[in-house]
Design a protein around this motif. Structure first.
Motif, PDB file in Angstrom:
ATOM      1  N   ALA A 110      26.461   2.768 -39.724  1.00  0.00           N
ATOM      2  CA  ALA A 110      26.623   3.955 -38.886  1.00  0.00           C
ATOM      3  C   ALA A 110      25.295   4.699 -38.819  1.00  0.00           C
ATOM      4  O   ALA A 110      24.621   4.896 -39.839  1.00  0.00           O
ATOM      5  CB  ALA A 110      27.705   4.867 -39.441  1.00  0.00           C
ATOM      6  N   TYR A 111      24.908   5.097 -37.608  1.00  0.00           N
ATOM      7  CA  TYR A 111      23.710   5.907 -37.374  1.00  0.00           C
ATOM      8  C   TYR A 111      24.149   7.273 -36.866  1.00  0.00           C
ATOM      9  O   TYR A 111      24.837   7.368 -35.849  1.00  0.00           O
ATOM     10  CB  TYR A 111      22.807   5.267 -36.320  1.00  0.00           C
ATOM     11  CG  TYR A 111      22.365   3.865 -36.631  1.00  0.00           C
ATOM     12  CD1 TYR A 111      21.226   3.615 -37.383  1.00  0.00           C
ATOM     13  CD2 TYR A 111      23.089   2.769 -36.148  1.00  0.00           C
ATOM     14  CE1 TYR A 111      20.813   2.321 -37.668  1.00  0.00           C
ATOM     15  CE2 TYR A 111      22.686   1.470 -36.421  1.00  0.00           C
ATOM     16  CZ  TYR A 111      21.552   1.255 -37.177  1.00  0.00           C
ATOM     17  OH  TYR A 111      21.155  -0.030 -37.443  1.00  0.00           O
ATOM     18  N   HIS A 112      23.760   8.307 -37.564  1.00  0.00           N
ATOM     19  CA  HIS A 112      23.964   9.663 -37.053  1.00  0.00           C
ATOM     20  C   HIS A 112      22.620  10.157 -36.532  1.00  0.00           C
ATOM     21  O   HIS A 112      21.718  10.467 -37.314  1.00  0.00           O
ATOM     22  CB  HIS A 112      24.482  10.608 -38.142  1.00  0.00           C
ATOM     23  CG  HIS A 112      24.513  12.044 -37.713  1.00  0.00           C
ATOM     24  ND1 HIS A 112      24.157  13.088 -38.537  1.00  0.00           N
ATOM     25  CD2 HIS A 112      24.842  12.612 -36.517  1.00  0.00           C
ATOM     26  CE1 HIS A 112      24.261  14.227 -37.880  1.00  0.00           C
ATOM     27  NE2 HIS A 112      24.683  13.963 -36.657  1.00  0.00           N
ATOM     28  N   TYR A 120      26.842   6.485 -34.107  1.00  0.00           N
ATOM     29  CA  TYR A 120      26.950   5.163 -33.502  1.00  0.00           C
ATOM     30  C   TYR A 120      27.285   4.160 -34.605  1.00  0.00           C
ATOM     31  O   TYR A 120      26.666   4.189 -35.670  1.00  0.00           O
ATOM     32  CB  TYR A 120      25.644   4.773 -32.817  1.00  0.00           C
ATOM     33  CG  TYR A 120      25.196   5.767 -31.768  1.00  0.00           C
ATOM     34  CD1 TYR A 120      25.674   5.700 -30.463  1.00  0.00           C
ATOM     35  CD2 TYR A 120      24.297   6.775 -32.080  1.00  0.00           C
ATOM     36  CE1 TYR A 120      25.277   6.615 -29.500  1.00  0.00           C
ATOM     37  CE2 TYR A 120      23.885   7.705 -31.125  1.00  0.00           C
ATOM     38  CZ  TYR A 120      24.380   7.608 -29.835  1.00  0.00           C
ATOM     39  OH  TYR A 120      23.991   8.515 -28.884  1.00  0.00           O
ATOM     40  N   VAL A 121      28.240   3.287 -34.327  1.00  0.00           N
ATOM     41  CA  VAL A 121      28.724   2.345 -35.337  1.00  0.00           C
ATOM     42  C   VAL A 121      28.586   0.927 -34.805  1.00  0.00           C
ATOM     43  O   VAL A 121      28.863   0.653 -33.636  1.00  0.00           O
ATOM     44  CB  VAL A 121      30.199   2.622 -35.698  1.00  0.00           C
ATOM     45  CG1 VAL A 121      30.675   1.652 -36.777  1.00  0.00           C
ATOM     46  CG2 VAL A 121      30.369   4.060 -36.163  1.00  0.00           C
ATOM     47  N   ILE A 122      28.158   0.017 -35.685  1.00  0.00           N
ATOM     48  CA  ILE A 122      27.982  -1.382 -35.307  1.00  0.00           C
ATOM     49  C   ILE A 122      28.176  -2.258 -36.541  1.00  0.00           C
ATOM     50  O   ILE A 122      28.101  -1.770 -37.688  1.00  0.00           O
ATOM     51  CB  ILE A 122      26.572  -1.614 -34.701  1.00  0.00           C
ATOM     52  CG1 ILE A 122      26.498  -2.963 -33.986  1.00  0.00           C
ATOM     53  CG2 ILE A 122      25.500  -1.466 -35.755  1.00  0.00           C
ATOM     54  CD1 ILE A 122      25.246  -3.143 -33.149  1.00  0.00           C
ATOM     55  N   GLU A 123      28.429  -3.526 -36.318  1.00  0.00           N
ATOM     56  CA  GLU A 123      28.549  -4.464 -37.436  1.00  0.00           C
ATOM     57  C   GLU A 123      27.237  -4.526 -38.215  1.00  0.00           C
ATOM     58  O   GLU A 123      26.157  -4.518 -37.632  1.00  0.00           O
ATOM     59  CB  GLU A 123      28.925  -5.855 -36.927  1.00  0.00           C
ATOM     60  CG  GLU A 123      30.331  -5.962 -36.375  1.00  0.00           C
ATOM     61  CD  GLU A 123      30.665  -7.382 -35.943  1.00  0.00           C
ATOM     62  OE1 GLU A 123      29.813  -8.275 -36.118  1.00  0.00           O
ATOM     63  OE2 GLU A 123      31.775  -7.593 -35.431  1.00  0.00           O
ATOM     64  N   CYS A 178      30.453  10.859 -39.999  1.00  0.00           N
ATOM     65  CA  CYS A 178      30.658  11.006 -38.553  1.00  0.00           C
ATOM     66  C   CYS A 178      31.824  11.895 -38.169  1.00  0.00           C
ATOM     67  O   CYS A 178      32.029  12.132 -36.968  1.00  0.00           O
ATOM     68  CB  CYS A 178      30.842   9.623 -37.922  1.00  0.00           C
ATOM     69  SG  CYS A 178      29.401   8.544 -38.090  1.00  0.00           S
ATOM     70  N   SER A 179      32.595  12.371 -39.122  1.00  0.00           N
ATOM     71  CA  SER A 179      33.749  13.200 -38.795  1.00  0.00           C
ATOM     72  C   SER A 179      33.318  14.455 -38.039  1.00  0.00           C
ATOM     73  O   SER A 179      32.382  15.152 -38.439  1.00  0.00           O
ATOM     74  CB  SER A 179      34.491  13.598 -40.068  1.00  0.00           C
ATOM     75  OG  SER A 179      35.612  14.412 -39.766  1.00  0.00           O
ATOM     76  N   GLY A 180      34.002  14.744 -36.924  1.00  0.00           N
ATOM     77  CA  GLY A 180      33.679  15.918 -36.126  1.00  0.00           C
ATOM     78  C   GLY A 180      32.562  15.705 -35.124  1.00  0.00           C
ATOM     79  O   GLY A 180      32.189  16.637 -34.407  1.00  0.00           O
ATOM     80  N   LYS A 181      32.017  14.494 -35.083  1.00  0.00           N
ATOM     81  CA  LYS A 181      30.929  14.182 -34.146  1.00  0.00           C
ATOM     82  C   LYS A 181      31.402  13.141 -33.131  1.00  0.00           C
ATOM     83  O   LYS A 181      32.256  12.314 -33.441  1.00  0.00           O
ATOM     84  CB  LYS A 181      29.711  13.659 -34.899  1.00  0.00           C
ATOM     85  CG  LYS A 181      29.206  14.578 -35.998  1.00  0.00           C
ATOM     86  CD  LYS A 181      28.080  13.933 -36.774  1.00  0.00           C
ATOM     87  CE  LYS A 181      27.598  14.846 -37.890  1.00  0.00           C
ATOM     88  NZ  LYS A 181      28.623  15.039 -38.944  1.00  0.00           N
TER      89      LYS A 181
END
Length: 223
Positions: A110-112, A120-123, A178-181
């Motif tokens: 995950a990239y914030h 952004y989330v990816i394998e 990432c919660s709330g974003k």
């Protein structure tokens, strides 16, 4: 009667001797473990924090400035099998500050992007990202000065695909980040040349260090 007492005494002495022998073996084992195994094979800490400064070269973005420097803070959680990287505002333009989580249990990254306040989330790309134990050993050696990171930079390019509505499926570590974003999934583009300045208007860049080299993650909006 005397013979019976003698037999009982013999049994008692034998039992006491066995107890003393067993206690001796236990203490000897503890000594060997403490002074040999722990010394030769030190246990990894549950959590380690590193502040990293890495020099690297990038002729595309800085053809005349020589080496650039990347700073980041890395937290490595050995038992939980994940890494958290904080990249502050860089001294040069063209890259965003970010918080990054590599969750090896779930196989997700995950990239914030702090500048956009989006996730952004990816394998997880295990060909680039070192697992916690390996990264810990690398950073320890870098800190000791026994290893110098490579000075080149590689680029991975990704496309935004869809909005993530169910955050809990991402696991507790990424959920906390990432919660709330606004959170989106990413898809890697097929291998191609590095994106140039003209193509960069629709993309955001995050530079980070999670291997023996610097990685530039390019996140582009879907056209």
């Amino acid at each position: 009667m005397q013979t019976r007492r003698s037999s009982l005494s013999g049994v008692c002495y034998l039992t006491m001797g066995l107890i003393v022998l067993l206690l001796g073996l236990v203490f000897a084992s503890m000594y060997v473990y403490r002074y040999f195994f722990i010394t030769q094979f030190p246990q990894l800490p549950r959590e380690s924090v590193f502040h990293c400064g890495v020099l690297y070269e990038d002729s595309l973005y800085s053809p005349f400035k020589g080496q650039l420097e990347l700073h980041e803070d890395v937290k490595i959680y050995i038992e939980e099998n994940y890494e958290q990287i904080n990249v502050p505002v860089p001294q040069f333009g063209g890259s965003d500050p970010a918080d990054i989580i590599h969750d090896f249990q779930r196989g997700l990254t995950a990239y914030h992007d702090i500048a956009l306040d989006k996730c952004y989330v990816i394998e997880l790309n295990t060909t680039i990202v070192m697992p916690p134990r390996n990264l810990w050993e690398l950073l320890v050696n870098v800190k000791k000065g026994t290893y110098l990171p490579q000075t080149y930079i590689i680029q991975e390019e990704m496309i935004v695909t869809e909005h993530v509505s169910d955050m809990e499926q991402l696991g507790s570590f990424i959920y906390r980040l990432c919660s709330g974003k606004e959170t989106y999934r990413l898809k890697r583009r097929t291998a191609r040349r590095r994106i140039n300045r003209r193509e960069a208007g629709n993309c955001n860049h995050i530079r980070h260090f999670e291997n023996t080299f610097v990685v530039e993650t390019v996140i582009c909006k879907k056209l």
